[in-house]
Write a protein that holds these residues in place. Structure first.
Motif, PDB file in Angstrom:
ATOM      1  N   LYS A  30       8.845  -4.916  -5.114  1.00 50.76           N
ATOM      2  CA  LYS A  30       9.970  -4.323  -4.090  1.00 50.76           C
ATOM      3  C   LYS A  30       9.434  -4.161  -2.795  1.00 50.76           C
ATOM      4  O   LYS A  30       9.518  -5.240  -2.084  1.00 50.76           O
ATOM      5  CB  LYS A  30       9.503  -2.366  -5.104  1.00 50.76           C
ATOM      6  CG  LYS A  30       9.556  -1.853  -3.770  1.00 50.76           C
ATOM      7  CD  LYS A  30      10.235  -0.109  -4.853  1.00 50.76           C
ATOM      8  CE  LYS A  30      10.540   0.540  -3.786  1.00 50.76           C
ATOM      9  NZ  LYS A  30      10.618   2.002  -4.484  1.00 50.76           N
ATOM     10  N   ALA A  31       7.741  -4.148  -2.653  1.00 47.92           N
ATOM     11  CA  ALA A  31       6.960  -4.782  -1.912  1.00 47.92           C
ATOM     12  C   ALA A  31       7.730  -6.477  -1.169  1.00 47.92           C
ATOM     13  O   ALA A  31       7.435  -6.220   0.207  1.00 47.92           O
ATOM     14  CB  ALA A  31       5.458  -4.422  -1.588  1.00 47.92           C
ATOM     15  N   LYS A  32       7.522  -7.225  -1.230  1.00 49.89           N
ATOM     16  CA  LYS A  32       8.195  -8.477  -0.958  1.00 49.89           C
ATOM     17  C   LYS A  32       9.594  -9.145  -0.499  1.00 49.89           C
ATOM     18  O   LYS A  32      10.146  -8.687   0.697  1.00 49.89           O
ATOM     19  CB  LYS A  32       8.175  -9.707  -1.970  1.00 49.89           C
ATOM     20  CG  LYS A  32       8.278 -10.945  -1.738  1.00 49.89           C
ATOM     21  CD  LYS A  32       8.136 -11.599  -2.896  1.00 49.89           C
ATOM     22  CE  LYS A  32       9.497 -11.382  -4.027  1.00 49.89           C
ATOM     23  NZ  LYS A  32      10.989 -12.428  -3.583  1.00 49.89           N
ATOM     24  N   GLU A  33       9.925  -7.635  -1.421  1.00 48.72           N
ATOM     25  CA  GLU A  33      11.342  -7.952  -0.500  1.00 48.72           C
ATOM     26  C   GLU A  33      11.626  -6.817   0.145  1.00 48.72           C
ATOM     27  O   GLU A  33      13.232  -7.125   1.310  1.00 48.72           O
ATOM     28  CB  GLU A  33      12.160  -6.589  -2.299  1.00 48.72           C
ATOM     29  CG  GLU A  33      12.298  -7.954  -2.467  1.00 48.72           C
ATOM     30  CD  GLU A  33      13.534  -7.660  -4.875  1.00 48.72           C
ATOM     31  OE1 GLU A  33      13.174  -6.202  -4.532  1.00 48.72           O
ATOM     32  OE2 GLU A  33      12.974  -8.708  -4.948  1.00 48.72           O
ATOM     33  N   GLY A  34      10.591  -5.404   0.355  1.00 52.84           N
ATOM     34  CA  GLY A  34      11.323  -4.945   1.286  1.00 52.84           C
ATOM     35  C   GLY A  34      10.552  -4.447   2.717  1.00 52.84           C
ATOM     36  O   GLY A  34      10.461  -3.756   3.473  1.00 52.84           O
ATOM     37  N   SER A  85       1.063  -1.502   0.069  1.00 52.55           N
ATOM     38  CA  SER A  85      -0.021   0.024  -0.065  1.00 52.55           C
ATOM     39  C   SER A  85       1.163   1.377   0.010  1.00 52.55           C
ATOM     40  O   SER A  85       0.853   2.341  -1.344  1.00 52.55           O
ATOM     41  CB  SER A  85      -0.936  -0.380   1.313  1.00 52.55           C
ATOM     42  OG  SER A  85      -1.505   1.100   0.863  1.00 52.55           O
ATOM     43  N   MET A  86       1.771   1.270   1.151  1.00 53.74           N
ATOM     44  CA  MET A  86       2.562   2.389   1.177  1.00 53.74           C
ATOM     45  C   MET A  86       3.469   3.003  -0.570  1.00 53.74           C
ATOM     46  O   MET A  86       3.377   3.795  -0.642  1.00 53.74           O
ATOM     47  CB  MET A  86       4.049   2.175   2.377  1.00 53.74           C
ATOM     48  CG  MET A  86       4.777   3.188   1.932  1.00 53.74           C
ATOM     49  SD  MET A  86       6.100   3.390   2.999  1.00 53.74           S
ATOM     50  CE  MET A  86       7.531   1.851   2.352  1.00 53.74           C
ATOM     51  N   MET A  87       3.943   1.486  -1.456  1.00 50.92           N
ATOM     52  CA  MET A  87       4.647   1.794  -2.172  1.00 50.92           C
ATOM     53  C   MET A  87       3.968   2.554  -3.534  1.00 50.92           C
ATOM     54  O   MET A  87       4.129   2.716  -4.472  1.00 50.92           O
ATOM     55  CB  MET A  87       5.307   0.396  -2.351  1.00 50.92           C
ATOM     56  CG  MET A  87       6.922   0.766  -1.513  1.00 50.92           C
ATOM     57  SD  MET A  87       7.304  -1.337  -1.279  1.00 50.92           S
ATOM     58  CE  MET A  87       8.510  -1.134  -0.349  1.00 50.92           C
TER      59      MET A  87
END
Length: 142
Positions: free
Chosen positions: A118-122, A63-65
């Motif tokens: 990107k969310a999965k990694e971050g 959600s943030m990304m």
């Protein structure tokens, strides 16, 4: 920021029983035990709690990304399946698989795939787990 969860265990591994609680009170003396973990017994277990934590963390990170990229999700639904395998040194969480379905107006599949990766990694929970983390991400249209 520091948050905590706690557990109480009484007895041996197979016949014993325990409870888990969270600082917020969302879980308060929720039962867990051998049967809930290794068979189909009632109660929760550490792996499903890790799965719930990972699913929640990932959904918030996504959600943030998405927001940073100019999108707002109508809905993000994430299921984190945690794999517990018996190894020579004992049991080990070896993998987590994220199944993600999201409805995001104006997003293309390409946008969604890049931001979801990107969310999965971050996601902080992804980063703390020493396991392979995989994901299936589905964008709902209409």
């Amino acid at each position: 920021m520091k948050k905590f969860g706690s557990a109480v265990w009484e007895g041996d591994l197979k016949q014993g029983k325990g409870t888990v609680s969270t600082e917020s009170g969302a879980l308060s003396a929720a039962p867990y035990g051998f049967n809930a973990r290794f068979t189909e017994g009632a109660g929760t277990n550490p792996e499903e709690l890790i799965g719930a934590a990972h699913a929640g963390c990932f959904s918030m990170a996504l959600s943030m990304m998405l927001g940073e990229a100019g999108f707002t999700a109508d809905r993000i639904e994430t299921r984190a399946t945690v794999t517990l395998d018996k190894k020579s040194a004992g049991f080990e969480i070896t993998a987590v698989h994220l199944d993600v379905t999201a409805k995001i107006p104006k997003a293309t599949q390409q946008d969604f795939d890049a931001i979801a990766r990107k969310a999965k990694e971050g996601c902080p929970v992804s980063r703390v787990l020493n396991a392979e983390i995989t994901m299936d991400a589905k964008l709902q249209t209409a």
